[in-house]
Design a protein around this motif. Structure first.
Motif, mmCIF file in Angstrom:
data_model
loop_
_atom_site.group_PDB
_atom_site.id
_atom_site.type_symbol
_atom_site.label_atom_id
_atom_site.label_comp_id
_atom_site.label_asym_id
_atom_site.label_seq_id
_atom_site.Cartn_x
_atom_site.Cartn_y
_atom_site.Cartn_z
ATOM 1 N N LYS A 387 0.829 -1.205 0.000
ATOM 2 C CA LYS A 387 0.000 0.000 0.000
ATOM 3 C C LYS A 387 0.857 1.245 0.000
ATOM 4 O O LYS A 387 1.930 1.299 0.619
ATOM 5 C CB LYS A 387 -0.913 -0.010 1.236
ATOM 6 C CG LYS A 387 -2.030 -1.044 1.155
ATOM 7 C CD LYS A 387 -3.311 -0.445 1.659
ATOM 8 C CE LYS A 387 -4.451 -1.426 1.434
ATOM 9 N NZ LYS A 387 -5.735 -0.817 1.640
ATOM 10 N N PRO A 392 -6.355 4.380 1.645
ATOM 11 C CA PRO A 392 -7.303 3.853 2.642
ATOM 12 C C PRO A 392 -6.957 2.433 3.050
ATOM 13 O O PRO A 392 -6.456 1.637 2.255
ATOM 14 C CB PRO A 392 -8.659 3.914 1.922
ATOM 15 C CG PRO A 392 -8.486 4.933 0.858
ATOM 16 C CD PRO A 392 -7.051 4.851 0.439
ATOM 17 N N ASP A 394 -8.096 -1.398 4.624
ATOM 18 C CA ASP A 394 -9.212 -2.310 4.356
ATOM 19 C C ASP A 394 -9.861 -2.744 5.670
ATOM 20 O O ASP A 394 -9.170 -3.037 6.664
ATOM 21 C CB ASP A 394 -8.724 -3.555 3.615
ATOM 22 C CG ASP A 394 -8.166 -3.221 2.240
ATOM 23 O OD1 ASP A 394 -8.573 -2.180 1.682
ATOM 24 O OD2 ASP A 394 -7.327 -3.999 1.733
ATOM 25 N N LYS A 404 -13.710 0.357 3.177
ATOM 26 C CA LYS A 404 -12.427 1.055 3.237
ATOM 27 C C LYS A 404 -12.548 2.221 4.206
ATOM 28 O O LYS A 404 -13.631 2.748 4.426
ATOM 29 C CB LYS A 404 -12.029 1.573 1.852
ATOM 30 C CG LYS A 404 -11.715 0.475 0.827
ATOM 31 C CD LYS A 404 -11.276 1.077 -0.505
ATOM 32 C CE LYS A 404 -10.932 -0.029 -1.514
ATOM 33 N NZ LYS A 404 -10.477 0.540 -2.803
#
Length: 423
Positions: A387, A392, A394, A404
């Motif tokens: 990421k 955002p 999860d 999210k």
């Protein structure tokens, strides 16, 4: 060397036996003590149990007619329960015709997989008594996984508080439907208390701690339970004998008047074959002018013999107005399977399990590493995630990706503000 014992060795062995047995008197007492203990071991509970010894089954407590009546009541009740379970798991549910028999705790231990889940249900209104449902641990895992939106294959691990809470809610709905069926049969309101589910090993458990009636002879009703292609198992229901008898007597007493009324009314119209002529207001010979028996009369050549045939053909039509007032006739109602709104149905089903706790997990990110890299992990190692910073996180519910969000700080704790719901 040749396998033979010398006299000295034999004397030494005999001396050792006398010493351990405490002399001739002690040696004579030992077998008596052992034989005294043998029946207790043979008649007791299985090895490793709490020591409970079940009494022998008294087959005279229930007659064959009573077993048939109890089986019919259980069959109707479980039919309603199967419909309710279908709405919870969204899978085809089939509960076959029950088998009713007398049993004791030892027969339950011998015939059922261990550990298993005991669900105790008490009747609070209309009936007084307790019954216990027994489900296999694997079956509980399948049912609860389906209730939570899974595919029924997530059955690893053991039954925990989450599964016990979910199966208790499922049994509450199923036995509530069964109580409604009993209300219809008995003509009075029947209600139950919330079921209590417990995972039991059974072998080390004392049945008196579960319910007092399990220490003697009780009524066992066995069903074949099938849920789609996932479950092909056995569902067991245990009744106290007194409660099973009262259940049968209550249903028979309340349903007896309705079932006997048609039988008493049926003989009344039977002796009235000659009544059609007076009721129709015309002599017997005038009926031949109506044109109804014309096809049979020329062939037979005897008009008088055609009359009883016509009278017999008209009797069912003339008896119906007399029997109709005593019948309870209602239009048939069938469930519609076309044109339904799946979203609406899902909303109704989810309302049944709103109190079931679910595990919510927030995942910051993931990455894949080779085994060699993982073996090199040490305090201070930095692991780069897939990421991007600021992206955002999860939100997963029971391992399924549902939303999210963005990470926030609430006083001294982390939190997540949901920004998007994943459809």
């Amino acid at each position: 060397m040749d396998g033979m014992l010398s006299q000295d060795e034999i004397n030494a062995l005999l001396a050792g036996m006398d010493t351990s047995g405490g002399g001739d008197a002690g040696g004579g007492d030992a077998p008596a003590d052992a034989s005294a203990d043998a029946p207790a071991d043979a008649g007791g509970a299985p090895s490793g149990s709490s020591g409970f010894q079940a009494a022998e089954i008294d087959e005279s407590l229930l007659t064959d007619d009573e077993k048939d009546a109890i089986g019919e009541v259980a069959n109707i009740s479980m039919g309603s329960s199967a419909t309710t379970l279908y709405s919870l798991v969204n899978q085809k549910v089939n509960i076959t015709t029950p088998q009713v028999e007398l049993a004791n705790w030892n027969t339950v231990l011998d015939n059922y997989e261990k550990p298993c889940v005991f669900i105790q249900i008490k009747y609070t209104v209309g009936l007084e008594g307790t019954n216990i449902l027994i489900l296999k641990e694997h079956d509980v895992m399948v049912i609860t996984d389906l209730m939570m939106g899974g595919d029924g294959t997530n059955t690893d691990g053991e039954v925990g508080e989450l599964q016990l809470s979910a199966i208790s809610e499922a049994m509450n709905q199923m036995m509530g439907a069964a109580a409604t069926s009993l209300s219809t049969m008995t003509g009075q309101k029947v209600d139950i208390s919330p079921p209590v589910a417990t995972l039991l090993d059974m072998i080390d458990d004392d049945p008196s701690e579960i319910s007092d009636f399990l220490t003697g002879t009780f009524c066992r009703v066995t069903f074949k339970l099938q849920i789609g292609d996932l479950v092909d198992s056995t569902l067991m229901q245990l009744y106290p004998v007194d409660f099973a008898k009262s259940l049968k007597d209550t249903v028979s007493a309340d349903g007896g008047d309705q079932s006997e009324a048609p039988a008493e009314a049926a003989p009344a119209p039977a002796p009235a074959p000659a009544a059609p002529a007076p009721d129709m207001g015309m002599p017997a010979q005038d009926m031949s002018q109506m044109g109804m028996p014309q096809m049979g009369m020329p062939q037979m050549g005897m008009p008088q013999m055609g009359m009883p045939q016509m009278g017999m053909q008209m009797m069912p039509q003339m008896m119906m107005p007399q029997m109709m007032p005593g019948m309870n006739v209602q239009p048939a109602q069938f469930q519609s399977f076309a044109g339904g709104n799946p979203a609406m149905a899902a909303g109704e089903n989810i309302g049944l399990i709103k109190d079931v706790p679910l595990e919510v997990t927030v995942e910051l990110g993931r990455t894949a590493k080779a085994i060699s890299d993982i073996l090199d992990f040490a305090p201070g190692t930095i692991i780069e995630l897939e990421k991007v910073a600021g992206e955002p996180v999860d939100v997963l519910v029971n391992g399924k990706f549902v939303a999210k969000g963005e990470v926030v700080v609430i006083e001294e704790s982390f939190g997540v503000r949901v920004t998007e719901i994943v459809q």
